[in-house]
Design a protein around this motif. Structure first.
Motif, PDB file in Angstrom:
ATOM      1  N   ILE A  17       0.836  -1.205   0.000  1.00 38.24           N
ATOM      2  CA  ILE A  17       0.000   0.000   0.000  1.00 38.24           C
ATOM      3  C   ILE A  17       0.868   1.252   0.000  1.00 38.24           C
ATOM      4  CG2 ILE A  17      -1.628   1.327   1.396  1.00 38.24           C
ATOM      5  CD1 ILE A  17      -2.858  -1.343   2.234  1.00 38.24           C
ATOM      6  N   GLU A  18       1.956   1.246   0.750  1.00 36.39           N
ATOM      7  CA  GLU A  18       2.831   2.417   0.808  1.00 36.39           C
ATOM      8  C   GLU A  18       3.548   2.664  -0.511  1.00 36.39           C
ATOM      9  OE1 GLU A  18       3.296   4.884   3.084  1.00 36.39           O
ATOM     10  OE2 GLU A  18       1.474   3.965   3.836  1.00 36.39           O
ATOM     11  N   ILE A  19       3.969   1.612  -1.180  1.00 38.91           N
ATOM     12  CA  ILE A  19       4.607   1.773  -2.492  1.00 38.91           C
ATOM     13  C   ILE A  19       3.610   2.367  -3.483  1.00 38.91           C
ATOM     14  CG2 ILE A  19       5.548   0.504  -4.464  1.00 38.91           C
ATOM     15  CD1 ILE A  19       6.866  -1.366  -2.414  1.00 38.91           C
ATOM     16  N   PHE A  50      -1.074   9.909   8.433  1.00 37.84           N
ATOM     17  CA  PHE A  50      -1.954   9.589   9.556  1.00 37.84           C
ATOM     18  C   PHE A  50      -2.568   8.187   9.420  1.00 37.84           C
ATOM     19  CE2 PHE A  50      -6.118   9.950  11.726  1.00 37.84           C
ATOM     20  CZ  PHE A  50      -5.637  10.070  13.019  1.00 37.84           C
ATOM     21  N   PRO A  51      -3.205   7.844   8.291  1.00 30.97           N
ATOM     22  CA  PRO A  51      -3.718   6.472   8.161  1.00 30.97           C
ATOM     23  C   PRO A  51      -2.617   5.429   8.155  1.00 30.97           C
ATOM     24  CG  PRO A  51      -4.685   7.878   6.489  1.00 30.97           C
ATOM     25  CD  PRO A  51      -3.632   8.662   7.171  1.00 30.97           C
ATOM     26  N   SER A  52      -1.445   5.790   7.657  1.00 30.83           N
ATOM     27  CA  SER A  52      -0.332   4.859   7.664  1.00 30.83           C
ATOM     28  C   SER A  52       0.085   4.526   9.095  1.00 30.83           C
ATOM     29  CB  SER A  52       0.849   5.461   6.905  1.00 30.83           C
ATOM     30  OG  SER A  52       1.951   4.614   6.962  1.00 30.83           O
ATOM     31  N   TRP A  58      -2.303  -0.797  14.176  1.00 29.02           N
ATOM     32  CA  TRP A  58      -3.236  -1.923  14.147  1.00 29.02           C
ATOM     33  C   TRP A  58      -2.500  -3.222  13.847  1.00 29.02           C
ATOM     34  CZ3 TRP A  58      -4.857  -4.963   9.901  1.00 29.02           C
ATOM     35  CH2 TRP A  58      -5.897  -5.827  10.187  1.00 29.02           C
ATOM     36  N   CYS A  59      -1.549  -3.185  12.899  1.00 29.91           N
ATOM     37  CA  CYS A  59      -0.769  -4.388  12.583  1.00 29.91           C
ATOM     38  C   CYS A  59       0.022  -4.845  13.795  1.00 29.91           C
ATOM     39  CB  CYS A  59       0.177  -4.122  11.412  1.00 29.91           C
ATOM     40  SG  CYS A  59      -0.612  -3.911   9.828  1.00 29.91           S
TER      41      CYS A  59
END
Length: 72
Positions: A17-19, A50-52, A58-59
């Motif tokens: 998702i980050e990539i 922020f969502p990251s 959460w992970c």
């Protein structure tokens, strides 16, 4: 998005998702002369951090709880 298909754990999903989001930041800021492009890319970067952070938290919580056998 193709990196999310073989992701078997949460950290691989996060990295995929980050990539993808970094590619979107580059696409948004591709017009160097436009001030709107620079502003939009900085907003995406700040609003994406922020969502990251929430996803990483959460992970961490889910994997820690899996190791100890307790669930929230």
């Amino acid at each position: 998005m193709l990196l999310m298909i073989p992701a078997h754990d949460l950290i691989a999903m996060y990295l995929a998702i980050e990539i993808q989001s970094l590619c979107f930041y580059v696409i948004v800021s591709s017009k160097r002369k436009s001030e709107f492009s620079t502003e939009a890319s900085s907003k995406y970067l700040i609003l994406g951090a922020f969502p990251s952070g929430i996803l990483l938290f959460w992970c961490d919580q889910t994997t820690t709880n899996q190791f100890f056998g307790t669930y929230l």
